[in-house]
Scaffold this motif. Structure first.
Motif, PDB file in Angstrom:
ATOM      1  N   LEU A   1       2.306  73.585  -1.901  1.00  0.00           N
ATOM      2  CA  LEU A   1       1.481  72.393  -1.742  1.00  0.00           C
ATOM      3  C   LEU A   1       0.088  72.786  -1.275  1.00  0.00           C
ATOM      4  CD1 LEU A   1       3.895  69.886   0.030  1.00  0.00           C
ATOM      5  CD2 LEU A   1       2.982  69.693  -2.274  1.00  0.00           C
ATOM      6  N   LYS A   2      -0.876  71.982  -1.707  1.00  0.00           N
ATOM      7  CA  LYS A   2      -2.248  72.212  -1.248  1.00  0.00           C
ATOM      8  C   LYS A   2      -2.891  70.856  -0.973  1.00  0.00           C
ATOM      9  CE  LYS A   2      -4.099  72.480  -5.975  1.00  0.00           C
ATOM     10  NZ  LYS A   2      -2.856  72.001  -6.603  1.00  0.00           N
ATOM     11  N   PRO A   3      -3.979  70.835  -0.187  1.00  0.00           N
ATOM     12  CA  PRO A   3      -4.651  69.556   0.084  1.00  0.00           C
ATOM     13  C   PRO A   3      -4.983  68.836  -1.225  1.00  0.00           C
ATOM     14  CG  PRO A   3      -5.529  71.268   1.501  1.00  0.00           C
ATOM     15  CD  PRO A   3      -4.609  71.957   0.533  1.00  0.00           C
ATOM     16  N   GLY A   4      -4.766  67.527  -1.220  1.00  0.00           N
ATOM     17  CA  GLY A   4      -5.017  66.729  -2.414  1.00  0.00           C
ATOM     18  C   GLY A   4      -3.779  66.471  -3.250  1.00  0.00           C
ATOM     19  N   ASP A   5      -2.701  67.238  -3.022  1.00  0.00           N
ATOM     20  CA  ASP A   5      -1.479  67.057  -3.807  1.00  0.00           C
ATOM     21  C   ASP A   5      -0.743  65.759  -3.451  1.00  0.00           C
ATOM     22  OD1 ASP A   5      -1.836  69.385  -5.189  1.00  0.00           O
ATOM     23  OD2 ASP A   5      -0.274  70.533  -4.156  1.00  0.00           O
ATOM     24  N   ILE A   6      -0.859  65.324  -2.205  1.00  0.00           N
ATOM     25  CA  ILE A   6      -0.131  64.144  -1.741  1.00  0.00           C
ATOM     26  C   ILE A   6      -1.122  63.076  -1.300  1.00  0.00           C
ATOM     27  CG2 ILE A   6       1.468  63.265   0.027  1.00  0.00           C
ATOM     28  CD1 ILE A   6       2.795  66.023   0.006  1.00  0.00           C
ATOM     29  N   ASP A   7      -0.861  61.846  -1.698  1.00  0.00           N
ATOM     30  CA  ASP A   7      -1.752  60.727  -1.352  1.00  0.00           C
ATOM     31  C   ASP A   7      -1.361  60.192   0.028  1.00  0.00           C
ATOM     32  OD1 ASP A   7      -3.307  58.480  -1.148  1.00  0.00           O
ATOM     33  OD2 ASP A   7      -2.853  57.715  -3.153  1.00  0.00           O
ATOM     34  N   TRP A   8      -1.909  60.840   1.048  1.00  0.00           N
ATOM     35  CA  TRP A   8      -1.576  60.439   2.423  1.00  0.00           C
ATOM     36  C   TRP A   8      -2.097  59.041   2.737  1.00  0.00           C
ATOM     37  CZ3 TRP A   8       2.043  63.493   3.882  1.00  0.00           C
ATOM     38  CH2 TRP A   8       2.019  64.860   3.564  1.00  0.00           C
ATOM     39  N   GLU A   9      -3.217  58.666   2.160  1.00  0.00           N
ATOM     40  CA  GLU A   9      -3.758  57.314   2.376  1.00  0.00           C
ATOM     41  C   GLU A   9      -2.734  56.262   1.949  1.00  0.00           C
ATOM     42  OE1 GLU A   9      -6.675  56.065   3.562  1.00  0.00           O
ATOM     43  OE2 GLU A   9      -7.599  57.982   4.100  1.00  0.00           O
ATOM     44  N   TYR A  10      -2.086  56.503   0.825  1.00  0.00           N
ATOM     45  CA  TYR A  10      -1.062  55.572   0.324  1.00  0.00           C
ATOM     46  C   TYR A  10       0.143  55.556   1.259  1.00  0.00           C
ATOM     47  CZ  TYR A  10       2.614  53.666  -2.691  1.00  0.00           C
ATOM     48  OH  TYR A  10       3.656  52.923  -3.187  1.00  0.00           O
ATOM     49  N   ILE A  11       0.582  56.748   1.684  1.00  0.00           N
ATOM     50  CA  ILE A  11       1.779  56.848   2.524  1.00  0.00           C
ATOM     51  C   ILE A  11       1.572  56.185   3.881  1.00  0.00           C
ATOM     52  CG2 ILE A  11       3.227  58.499   3.805  1.00  0.00           C
ATOM     53  CD1 ILE A  11       2.957  60.362   1.359  1.00  0.00           C
ATOM     54  N   PHE A  12       0.466  56.513   4.534  1.00  0.00           N
ATOM     55  CA  PHE A  12       0.249  55.992   5.891  1.00  0.00           C
ATOM     56  C   PHE A  12      -0.498  54.658   5.901  1.00  0.00           C
ATOM     57  CE2 PHE A  12       0.244  60.743   6.625  1.00  0.00           C
ATOM     58  CZ  PHE A  12       1.548  60.777   7.098  1.00  0.00           C
ATOM     59  N   GLY A  13      -1.453  54.503   4.981  1.00  0.00           N
ATOM     60  CA  GLY A  13      -2.272  53.298   4.961  1.00  0.00           C
ATOM     61  C   GLY A  13      -1.616  52.135   4.260  1.00  0.00           C
ATOM     62  N   THR A  14      -1.114  52.357   3.032  1.00  0.00           N
ATOM     63  CA  THR A  14      -0.526  51.272   2.248  1.00  0.00           C
ATOM     64  C   THR A  14       0.932  51.020   2.628  1.00  0.00           C
ATOM     65  OG1 THR A  14      -1.983  51.852   0.403  1.00  0.00           O
ATOM     66  CG2 THR A  14      -0.094  50.428  -0.098  1.00  0.00           C
ATOM     67  N   LEU A  15       1.738  52.080   2.647  1.00  0.00           N
ATOM     68  CA  LEU A  15       3.159  51.921   2.952  1.00  0.00           C
ATOM     69  C   LEU A  15       3.414  51.714   4.443  1.00  0.00           C
ATOM     70  CD1 LEU A  15       4.798  54.606   0.619  1.00  0.00           C
ATOM     71  CD2 LEU A  15       4.513  52.157   0.206  1.00  0.00           C
ATOM     72  N   GLY A  16       2.508  52.192   5.265  1.00  0.00           N
ATOM     73  CA  GLY A  16       2.661  51.992   6.709  1.00  0.00           C
ATOM     74  C   GLY A  16       3.779  52.798   7.337  1.00  0.00           C
ATOM     75  N   VAL A  17       3.975  54.017   6.841  1.00  0.00           N
ATOM     76  CA  VAL A  17       4.996  54.889   7.427  1.00  0.00           C
ATOM     77  C   VAL A  17       4.765  55.004   8.939  1.00  0.00           C
ATOM     78  CG1 VAL A  17       5.743  57.307   7.561  1.00  0.00           C
ATOM     79  CG2 VAL A  17       5.489  56.202   5.338  1.00  0.00           C
ATOM     80  N   ARG A  18       5.844  54.839   9.713  1.00  0.00           N
ATOM     81  CA  ARG A  18       5.714  54.775  11.178  1.00  0.00           C
ATOM     82  C   ARG A  18       5.643  56.144  11.849  1.00  0.00           C
ATOM     83  NH1 ARG A  18      10.489  51.610  13.573  1.00  0.00           N
ATOM     84  NH2 ARG A  18      11.659  52.641  11.932  1.00  0.00           N
ATOM     85  N   TRP A  19       6.313  57.131  11.236  1.00  0.00           N
ATOM     86  CA  TRP A  19       6.466  58.411  11.934  1.00  0.00           C
ATOM     87  C   TRP A  19       6.406  59.538  10.919  1.00  0.00           C
ATOM     88  CZ3 TRP A  19       8.618  58.483  17.249  1.00  0.00           C
ATOM     89  CH2 TRP A  19       8.728  59.780  17.780  1.00  0.00           C
ATOM     90  N   MET A  20       5.671  60.578  11.242  1.00  0.00           N
ATOM     91  CA  MET A  20       5.641  61.777  10.412  1.00  0.00           C
ATOM     92  C   MET A  20       6.090  62.971  11.248  1.00  0.00           C
ATOM     93  SD  MET A  20       2.500  63.905   8.782  1.00  0.00           S
ATOM     94  CE  MET A  20       2.859  65.485   8.003  1.00  0.00           C
ATOM     95  N   HIS A  21       7.046  63.735  10.703  1.00  0.00           N
ATOM     96  CA  HIS A  21       7.512  64.937  11.395  1.00  0.00           C
ATOM     97  C   HIS A  21       7.324  66.155  10.500  1.00  0.00           C
ATOM     98  CE1 HIS A  21       9.783  67.518  14.067  1.00  0.00           C
ATOM     99  NE2 HIS A  21      10.500  67.935  13.034  1.00  0.00           N
ATOM    100  N   THR A  22       6.746  67.197  11.061  1.00  0.00           N
ATOM    101  CA  THR A  22       6.645  68.467  10.355  1.00  0.00           C
ATOM    102  C   THR A  22       6.635  69.574  11.409  1.00  0.00           C
ATOM    103  OG1 THR A  22       5.428  69.709   8.655  1.00  0.00           O
ATOM    104  CG2 THR A  22       4.098  68.437  10.234  1.00  0.00           C
ATOM    105  N   GLY A  23       6.309  70.791  10.977  1.00  0.00           N
ATOM    106  CA  GLY A  23       6.362  71.853  11.971  1.00  0.00           C
ATOM    107  C   GLY A  23       5.823  73.176  11.495  1.00  0.00           C
ATOM    108  N   GLY A  24       5.963  74.164  12.375  1.00  0.00           N
ATOM    109  CA  GLY A  24       5.365  75.467  12.166  1.00  0.00           C
ATOM    110  C   GLY A  24       5.959  76.273  11.030  1.00  0.00           C
ATOM    111  N   ILE A  25       7.213  76.001  10.678  1.00  0.00           N
ATOM    112  CA  ILE A  25       7.802  76.743   9.563  1.00  0.00           C
ATOM    113  C   ILE A  25       7.101  76.354   8.266  1.00  0.00           C
ATOM    114  CG2 ILE A  25       9.875  77.012   8.137  1.00  0.00           C
ATOM    115  CD1 ILE A  25      11.504  77.142  10.672  1.00  0.00           C
ATOM    116  N   PHE A  26       6.893  75.055   8.050  1.00  0.00           N
ATOM    117  CA  PHE A  26       6.167  74.644   6.845  1.00  0.00           C
ATOM    118  C   PHE A  26       4.727  75.143   6.879  1.00  0.00           C
ATOM    119  CE2 PHE A  26       3.266  71.759   4.660  1.00  0.00           C
ATOM    120  CZ  PHE A  26       3.688  71.985   3.356  1.00  0.00           C
ATOM    121  N   ALA A  27       4.074  74.988   8.025  1.00  0.00           N
ATOM    122  CA  ALA A  27       2.661  75.384   8.125  1.00  0.00           C
ATOM    123  C   ALA A  27       2.467  76.872   7.847  1.00  0.00           C
ATOM    124  CB  ALA A  27       2.114  75.036   9.512  1.00  0.00           C
ATOM    125  N   ALA A  28       3.496  77.682   8.115  1.00  0.00           N
ATOM    126  CA  ALA A  28       3.377  79.136   7.960  1.00  0.00           C
ATOM    127  C   ALA A  28       3.664  79.620   6.547  1.00  0.00           C
ATOM    128  CB  ALA A  28       4.330  79.836   8.928  1.00  0.00           C
TER     129      ALA A  28
END
Length: 234
Positions: A1-28
């Motif tokens: 994945l790279k920046p721009g691949d996922i429409d975060w505005e849609y996920i958080f702004g339109t859909l109103g997702v309440r909670w996002m969880h991620t971590g260092g394994i993905f970031a690495a």
């Protein structure tokens, strides 16, 4: 994945997702994975989505993209946008450069005062942290661990029931199960004391049953929290 691949505005702004969880394994996983996390947490913060992050330091993963120095650079940037920070003593030291005093290297005994001091240090540097949580594991043998957890929330440090001499079947996934139980507790009750109990109980069940992924039901977790045994109900 790279920046721009996922429409975060849609996920958080339109859909109103309440909670996002991620971590260092993905970031690495790659340079662009780290950039994608940073992109995501910035947009989540913009819309008031709660962000939780499990530092989960894995030297072998970070080695490919710059080692501990890169881990601290990435994680300290992400940490600015995190509400709920999860990690053990090694994670906070390696990923954020914070030191824990009082815990011996082989961790035969856990000194909670060291963790409490670390939490204060973390809050000074990252006042945006609303919750800081960590599992407390003492490894006696490969199959016998003592297991517990603490959670800072609203100025109070809550400690889950400590389970001595837990018989481990598969310890992989214990941290993820702790995180999901903790998140459930906050989403359902918005209560740090309850959340850390759900996290610790869920982690214990996950490690005493086969496989990395939990097979525990909510009722089984609540039975353990209520003081029941891990014996199967028939």
């Amino acid at each position: 994945l790279k920046p721009g691949d996922i429409d975060w505005e849609y996920i958080f702004g339109t859909l109103g997702v309440r909670w996002m969880h991620t971590g260092g394994i993905f970031a690495a996983l790659s340079e662009t994975a780290a950039e994608t996390v940073i992109e995501a947490v910035k947009v989540a913060k913009k819309y008031g989505t709660i962000v939780s992050y499990d530092l989960n330091y894995r030297p072998s993963l970070w080695k490919a993209i710059g080692g501990e120095k890169k881990a601290q650079e990435v994680n300290r940037e992400i940490a600015k946008y995190v509400d709920v920070m999860i990690g053990n003593e090694e994670d906070f030291t390696a990923c954020l450069g914070l030191e824990i005093e009082g815990n011996e290297e082989n961790l035969k005994e856990l000194d909670l005062s060291g963790y409490k001091s670390m939490i204060k240090t973390a809050l000074k540097e990252f006042p945006n942290f609303q919750v800081i949580a960590t599992t407390l594991r003492t490894v006696k043998t490969a199959t016998v661990n003592s297991w517990g957890a603490i959670c800072y929330s609203e100025g109070v440090i809550h400690e889950a029931e400590h389970r001595e001499d837990l018989e481990i079947m598969d310890r992989v996934g214990g941290g993820d199960s702790f995180a999901s139980g903790l998140i459930y507790g906050f989403l359902e009750f918005n209560d740090g004391a309850k959340a850390v109990e759900y996290g610790a109980a869920h982690g214990a069940l996950a490690m005493t049953t086969p496989g990395d992924t939990t097979m525990a039901t909510l009722s089984e977790v609540e039975k353990i929290i209520g003081g029941g045994s891990a014996r199967v109900d028939r």
